[in-house]
Design a protein around this motif. Structure first.
Motif, PDB file in Angstrom:
ATOM      1  N   ILE A 117       0.835  -1.204   0.000  1.00  0.00           N
ATOM      2  CA  ILE A 117       0.000   0.000   0.000  1.00  0.00           C
ATOM      3  C   ILE A 117       0.872   1.257   0.000  1.00  0.00           C
ATOM      4  O   ILE A 117       0.644   2.197  -0.779  1.00  0.00           O
ATOM      5  CB  ILE A 117      -0.937  -0.006   1.234  1.00  0.00           C
ATOM      6  CG1 ILE A 117      -1.929  -1.161   1.134  1.00  0.00           C
ATOM      7  CG2 ILE A 117      -1.670   1.331   1.363  1.00  0.00           C
ATOM      8  CD1 ILE A 117      -2.688  -1.442   2.429  1.00  0.00           C
ATOM      9  N   PHE A 118       1.889   1.268   0.859  1.00  0.00           N
ATOM     10  CA  PHE A 118       2.829   2.392   0.916  1.00  0.00           C
ATOM     11  C   PHE A 118       3.493   2.626  -0.435  1.00  0.00           C
ATOM     12  O   PHE A 118       3.564   3.757  -0.936  1.00  0.00           O
ATOM     13  CB  PHE A 118       3.881   2.094   1.989  1.00  0.00           C
ATOM     14  CG  PHE A 118       5.075   3.018   1.992  1.00  0.00           C
ATOM     15  CD1 PHE A 118       4.925   4.370   2.245  1.00  0.00           C
ATOM     16  CD2 PHE A 118       6.352   2.522   1.754  1.00  0.00           C
ATOM     17  CE1 PHE A 118       6.030   5.224   2.258  1.00  0.00           C
ATOM     18  CE2 PHE A 118       7.452   3.363   1.771  1.00  0.00           C
ATOM     19  CZ  PHE A 118       7.288   4.722   2.015  1.00  0.00           C
ATOM     20  N   THR A 119       3.944   1.544  -1.060  1.00  0.00           N
ATOM     21  CA  THR A 119       4.677   1.670  -2.322  1.00  0.00           C
ATOM     22  C   THR A 119       3.777   2.131  -3.457  1.00  0.00           C
ATOM     23  O   THR A 119       4.225   2.855  -4.352  1.00  0.00           O
ATOM     24  CB  THR A 119       5.352   0.329  -2.682  1.00  0.00           C
ATOM     25  OG1 THR A 119       6.172  -0.089  -1.584  1.00  0.00           O
ATOM     26  CG2 THR A 119       6.237   0.477  -3.908  1.00  0.00           C
ATOM     27  N   ILE A 120       2.512   1.755  -3.418  1.00  0.00           N
ATOM     28  CA  ILE A 120       1.593   2.197  -4.473  1.00  0.00           C
ATOM     29  C   ILE A 120       1.475   3.714  -4.489  1.00  0.00           C
ATOM     30  O   ILE A 120       1.574   4.354  -5.547  1.00  0.00           O
ATOM     31  CB  ILE A 120       0.206   1.528  -4.315  1.00  0.00           C
ATOM     32  CG1 ILE A 120       0.292   0.042  -4.698  1.00  0.00           C
ATOM     33  CG2 ILE A 120      -0.843   2.243  -5.172  1.00  0.00           C
ATOM     34  CD1 ILE A 120      -0.962  -0.753  -4.363  1.00  0.00           C
ATOM     35  N   TYR A 121       1.287   4.326  -3.292  1.00  0.00           N
ATOM     36  CA  TYR A 121       1.160   5.796  -3.344  1.00  0.00           C
ATOM     37  C   TYR A 121       2.501   6.472  -3.563  1.00  0.00           C
ATOM     38  O   TYR A 121       2.566   7.573  -4.134  1.00  0.00           O
ATOM     39  CB  TYR A 121       0.375   6.368  -2.159  1.00  0.00           C
ATOM     40  CG  TYR A 121       0.943   6.268  -0.768  1.00  0.00           C
ATOM     41  CD1 TYR A 121       1.964   7.103  -0.345  1.00  0.00           C
ATOM     42  CD2 TYR A 121       0.392   5.380   0.155  1.00  0.00           C
ATOM     43  CE1 TYR A 121       2.442   7.051   0.964  1.00  0.00           C
ATOM     44  CE2 TYR A 121       0.854   5.320   1.459  1.00  0.00           C
ATOM     45  CZ  TYR A 121       1.888   6.160   1.860  1.00  0.00           C
ATOM     46  OH  TYR A 121       2.354   6.102   3.155  1.00  0.00           O
ATOM     47  N   MET A 122       3.606   5.817  -3.192  1.00  0.00           N
ATOM     48  CA  MET A 122       4.916   6.370  -3.532  1.00  0.00           C
ATOM     49  C   MET A 122       5.173   6.262  -5.035  1.00  0.00           C
ATOM     50  O   MET A 122       5.832   7.122  -5.625  1.00  0.00           O
ATOM     51  CB  MET A 122       6.012   5.654  -2.745  1.00  0.00           C
ATOM     52  CG  MET A 122       5.955   5.876  -1.240  1.00  0.00           C
ATOM     53  SD  MET A 122       6.054   7.625  -0.758  1.00  0.00           S
ATOM     54  CE  MET A 122       7.765   7.989  -1.170  1.00  0.00           C
ATOM     55  N   THR A 123       4.639   5.220  -5.670  1.00  0.00           N
ATOM     56  CA  THR A 123       4.763   5.069  -7.122  1.00  0.00           C
ATOM     57  C   THR A 123       4.044   6.209  -7.835  1.00  0.00           C
ATOM     58  O   THR A 123       4.528   6.732  -8.843  1.00  0.00           O
ATOM     59  CB  THR A 123       4.190   3.709  -7.579  1.00  0.00           C
ATOM     60  OG1 THR A 123       4.857   2.656  -6.871  1.00  0.00           O
ATOM     61  CG2 THR A 123       4.391   3.503  -9.083  1.00  0.00           C
ATOM     62  N   ILE A 124       2.882   6.589  -7.309  1.00  0.00           N
ATOM     63  CA  ILE A 124       2.162   7.728  -7.893  1.00  0.00           C
ATOM     64  C   ILE A 124       3.024   8.978  -7.803  1.00  0.00           C
ATOM     65  O   ILE A 124       3.122   9.759  -8.755  1.00  0.00           O
ATOM     66  CB  ILE A 124       0.813   7.930  -7.173  1.00  0.00           C
ATOM     67  CG1 ILE A 124      -0.096   6.716  -7.395  1.00  0.00           C
ATOM     68  CG2 ILE A 124       0.125   9.212  -7.663  1.00  0.00           C
ATOM     69  CD1 ILE A 124      -1.355   6.712  -6.540  1.00  0.00           C
ATOM     70  N   GLY A 125       3.691   9.182  -6.654  1.00  0.00           N
ATOM     71  CA  GLY A 125       4.596  10.324  -6.513  1.00  0.00           C
ATOM     72  C   GLY A 125       5.787  10.231  -7.449  1.00  0.00           C
ATOM     73  O   GLY A 125       6.257  11.249  -7.972  1.00  0.00           O
ATOM     74  N   ASP A 141       6.532  -2.472  -6.270  1.00  0.00           N
ATOM     75  CA  ASP A 141       5.125  -2.887  -6.181  1.00  0.00           C
ATOM     76  C   ASP A 141       4.996  -4.378  -6.455  1.00  0.00           C
ATOM     77  O   ASP A 141       4.323  -5.109  -5.713  1.00  0.00           O
ATOM     78  CB  ASP A 141       4.272  -2.123  -7.208  1.00  0.00           C
ATOM     79  CG  ASP A 141       4.064  -0.665  -6.852  1.00  0.00           C
ATOM     80  OD1 ASP A 141       3.934  -0.353  -5.660  1.00  0.00           O
ATOM     81  OD2 ASP A 141       4.032   0.159  -7.781  1.00  0.00           O
TER      82      ASP A 141
END
Length: 203
Positions: A117-125, A141
């Motif tokens: 979950i953390f990595t998904i929103y960091m991927t968006i960034g 991810d």
């Protein structure tokens, strides 16, 4: 009127060092997942020093740059590797047979899910950083997806292989990203391209 003097401290971009730490630890860990290296005893030191401490140093220096993305990314994954190293030491009996016997490996699944979950929103960034970093995050991810599913015993062989391939890919792209950050800044020009941000989310 009292004169006020301001002192500016120059701090080097820690990206190259942080990516080097990520590259080394994922290379060693992927060798374990592929079965080239047996056991995690000699993965632990690299998890602590390269995965954890090196990325923590990068995190603390990104704080000085006011870089929220870099601070969160390097800090988040630094403490992941601290946690993994301690978990492996528990499984190896470093903290006693009682803790070793009580350890339930399925707990890893929820750690990996949280980090997915953390990595998904960091991927968006990462979409608005550079393409090399974006590729690294996409593979992270996939790594956490594979680790979550394999820890729950879901299509174990396929998901374990997915995690191994993703982790090796993270290592290779992180080596490239580290090299690009070092050489581009050393030579004062784009020696190795990192790829421009996609520019689709920022105003």
């Amino acid at each position: 009127m009292k004169e006020i003097n301001y002192v500016k401290h120059e701090v080097a971009d820690p990206s190259a060092l942080g990516l080097l730490g990520l590259a080394i630890v994922t290379l060693v860990a992927s060798a374990n997942k592929f079965g080239i290296v047996s056991g995690v005893s000699l993965v632990v030191p690299w998890a602590v020093f390269l995965g954890a401490f090196v990325q923590l140093i990068a995190c603390l220096n990104d704080i000085k740059h006011g870089n929220v993305f870099g601070t969160t990314a390097f800090g988040g994954y630094a403490f992941f590797w601290f946690g993994m190293a301690m978990s492996w030491m528990i499984q190896l009996g470093v903290f006693g047979e009682g803790m070793k016997a009580a350890a339930d490996p399925k707990a890893f699944a929820f750690v990996f899910l949280g980090y997915l979950i953390f990595t998904i929103y960091m991927t968006i960034g990462a979409i608005e950083t550079n393409k090399t970093l974006l590729i690294i995050f996409i593979f992270i991810d996939l790594l956490f997806l594979g680790l979550t599913l394999s820890s729950l015993g879901i299509a174990y062989h396929a998901t374990h292989l997915l995690a191994a391939i993703a982790e090796l890919s993270i290592a290779l792209f992180s080596f490239y990203g580290s090299a690009a950050n070092v050489l581009n800044k050393t030579f004062g020009r784009e020696f190795l391209p990192l790829g421009k941000p996609l520019g689709i989310l920022k105003k």
